[in-house]
Design an enzyme around this catalytic site. Structure first.
Site, PDB file in Angstrom:
ATOM      1  N   ASP A 192      28.879  32.664  40.993  1.00 52.20           N
ATOM      2  CA  ASP A 192      28.118  33.595  42.052  1.00 52.20           C
ATOM      3  C   ASP A 192      29.006  34.797  42.204  1.00 52.20           C
ATOM      4  O   ASP A 192      30.074  35.057  41.839  1.00 52.20           O
ATOM      5  CB  ASP A 192      28.150  32.981  43.349  1.00 52.20           C
ATOM      6  CG  ASP A 192      29.581  32.324  43.820  1.00 52.20           C
ATOM      7  OD1 ASP A 192      30.389  31.861  43.027  1.00 52.20           O
ATOM      8  OD2 ASP A 192      29.991  32.774  44.884  1.00 52.20           O
ATOM      9  N   GLU A 193      28.619  35.850  42.925  1.00 56.50           N
ATOM     10  CA  GLU A 193      29.050  36.955  43.246  1.00 56.50           C
ATOM     11  C   GLU A 193      30.085  37.800  42.141  1.00 56.50           C
ATOM     12  O   GLU A 193      31.053  38.199  42.657  1.00 56.50           O
ATOM     13  CB  GLU A 193      29.827  36.764  44.466  1.00 56.50           C
ATOM     14  CG  GLU A 193      28.882  36.252  45.695  1.00 56.50           C
ATOM     15  CD  GLU A 193      29.549  36.204  47.040  1.00 56.50           C
ATOM     16  OE1 GLU A 193      28.979  36.555  47.877  1.00 56.50           O
ATOM     17  OE2 GLU A 193      30.810  35.682  46.887  1.00 56.50           O
ATOM     18  N   ALA A 194      29.608  37.522  40.980  1.00 60.65           N
ATOM     19  CA  ALA A 194      30.487  38.410  39.841  1.00 60.65           C
ATOM     20  C   ALA A 194      29.969  39.826  39.770  1.00 60.65           C
ATOM     21  O   ALA A 194      29.485  40.179  38.676  1.00 60.65           O
ATOM     22  CB  ALA A 194      30.072  37.422  38.627  1.00 60.65           C
TER      23      ALA A 194
END
Length: 536
Positions: free
Chosen positions: A341-343
């Site tokens: 996530d949220e890369a």
């Protein structure tokens, strides 16, 4: 996927309970003062537990525990262990010996037998002669024991002798779960939690028949598991936490202690190493994991999306292989979560390339991949599960991406942040938690259907639900409990109970009745104005 802030109440837990003044179990007049009989409450109806059972048949005379009551078990080590667990809960509060035996009649019987129970279902039958819990597997017996606990007065959870009486309503419960995956997540990276704190939460999850404990073991603020081949990950990367506290990490022996304890409560541990983003603790520990070869400082804030492993470097995959290999060897469960996530600091092309190389490593060590739902923007491997954490308001394009993957065979775990993230504030005045996903009161967290939540995703793709607890603002067990209760039981019911039983107006009454049990267990909770709590 998560963000910032504060502190709150303290608490303790317990399993114990009470003493019945009368020595005999048959109700008679004259043998003792009339006062205990006058204060006898009707036993809890069989359908007033959480999660709601699949089927209930009321009727028959209640069973009453007495000093002569025993716990009858099959000649099986595992059934005997479940019987010992039950007796250990009941003895302190009842004051009864509750001897464990594999012969005789009456009392409480735990019995394995063939039947239409599935892996976790059970039947509980109660009448004047005793209570029998039958299942085809030990997990079903254990879940039946949790129902039995809730059918007894809340004071049964106390550690000191209580006055009783201890009655279980007559009738039959036939029960099995709607979904095979019913989870809760603990973020031990933002604030480190001790082994005892994790065990305490495990006991609370078990009461409501959850069966998966997802441990978020790494993030920007801390690395929490010892890895022999990369020792600085824990020794240095685990040395701090949000706000600059001392942090901490689990030795391999401590992690295995958590795994064993969870297994004794029929929960499977799902370890998560979040990659390629949320990796500052690893990047700070080993300079070679950074594209420029320079290690950043340790991080104690709460921003997200700024870190990334260096996707082009071979050392990144050596690192991933070593970590996954060691963690898989410590974890007997089926799953290993690789985050994803949220890369935001990883290009889309690099993200896809990274996931294409790391997913096969998980399979190589015998585990099934779970990733946050951004994994569906890459190429989920066959059998992978995507954990959806979007909102009701998430864009149609993002939801369509997840639904398309589900139609192509990717299983779904539903964790919509504005429904079931337990770290979201209840109201704007909640002292703990975050509000980036919105304010999530008790009704909102309960009042949705996992089977039709994600447009375009087949109901058959939904493997279950999970209630994450991010810890940016949470330091103590009391903090965790205040945010989990009363929402956690609703998440458990969404995962276990048939959709036909789902009704807020009846649920809130059952939920309110749990409060005295939480008081007996020392659980701190939020007294939502949406729930008709008992007044005494």
């Amino acid at each position: 996927m998560r963000r910032t802030h504060s502190t709150t109440p303290r608490t303790t837990r317990v399993l114990g309970s009470l003493l019945l003044v009368a020595a005999a179990g048959v109700f008679t007049l004259g043998a003792a003062p009339a006062a205990p009989a006058a204060r006898t409450a009707a036993p809890t109806p069989l359908d007033q537990v959480i999660p709601a059972p699949a089927s209930v048949t009321h009727g028959g005379t209640p069973y009453r525990l007495t000093r002569a009551t025993g716990v009858r078990v099959d000649d099986s080590a595992e059934v005997r262990r479940i019987g010992a667990y039950l007796a250990g809960i009941l003895r302190p509060s009842t004051g009864y010996p509750l001897a464990l035996t594999d012969h005789g009649t009456g009392g409480i019987r735990l019995h394995l037998a063939p039947g239409d129970f599935g892996a976790e279902g059970y039947r509980l039958h109660s009448d004047a002669g005793g209570v029998t819990i039958t299942a085809s597997a030990p997990a079903g017996l254990f879940h039946g024991v949790q129902t039995l606990r809730q059918l007894l007065p809340p004071a049964v959870e106390k550690k000191t002798a209580q006055p009783g009486p201890w009655q279980i309503a007559g009738g039959t419960v036939q029960d099995r779960p709607r979904y095979s995956y019913r989870g809760a997540m603990l973020d031990v990276s933002r604030h480190f939690l001790t082994v005892d704190q994790v065990k305490r939460y495990i006991d609370q999850l078990a009461l409501y028949k959850l069966n998966e404990l997802h441990l978020h073991l790494s993030d920007d603020q801390g690395w929490r598991i010892a890895i022999d081949s990369w020792p600085r990950l824990a020794a240095y990367g685990g040395s701090t936490e949000v706000g600059g506290g001392p942090g901490g990490y689990y030795t391999k022996a401590q992690y295995q202690e958590i795994v064993r304890y969870a297994a004794s409560r029929y929960l499977e541990v799902v370890p998560e190493i979040d990659m390629p983003g949320h990796t500052n603790a690893a990047l700070a520990s080993y300079a070679e994991l950074n594209c420029d070869g320079t290690a950043p400082p340790l991080y104690t804030g709460t921003k997200v999306g700024f870190s990334s492993l260096c996707v082009p470097k071979q050392v990144t995959y050596d690192f991933a292989d070593d970590v996954i290999r060691e963690l898989a060897a410590l974890t007997p469960g089926r799953y290993l979560h690789i985050g994803g996530d949220e890369a935001h600091s990883t290009s889309h092309a690099d993200y896809v390339a990274f996931m294409d190389r790391v997913q096969p490593i998980v399979a190589k060590y015998g585990k099934t991949v779970i990733g946050w739902h951004q994994l569906t923007g890459a190429h989920p491997v066959p059998g992978a599960l995507a954990q959806y954490w979007g909102l009701d308001s998430t864009s149609a394009a993002e939801k369509d991406q997840v639904a398309k993957a589900a139609r192509n065979g990717t299983g779904l775990i539903l964790s919509p942040a504005d429904r079931i993230y337990l770290d979201m504030k209840y109201t704007k005045d909640t002292r703990l938690g975050l509000d980036w996903a919105g304010l999530v009161e008790v009704r909102r967290s309960y009042d949705w259907n996992p089977g039709d939540y994600l447009p375009g995703a087949p109901a058959s793709a939904v493997r279950g639900v999970e209630a994450p607890m991010w810890s940016e603002t949470l330091k103590e067990s009391a903090d965790i409990e205040y945010m989990a209760f009363p929402r956690l039981p609703g998440a458990a019911e969404l995962g276990w109970s048939p959709a036909a039983t789902h009704d807020w107006d009846t649920y809130k009454v059952r939920l309110a009745a749990q409060a005295p049990r939480w008081d007996a267990l020392g659980i701190t909770y939020y007294r939502s104005p949406q729930v008709p709590w008992p007044t005494n």
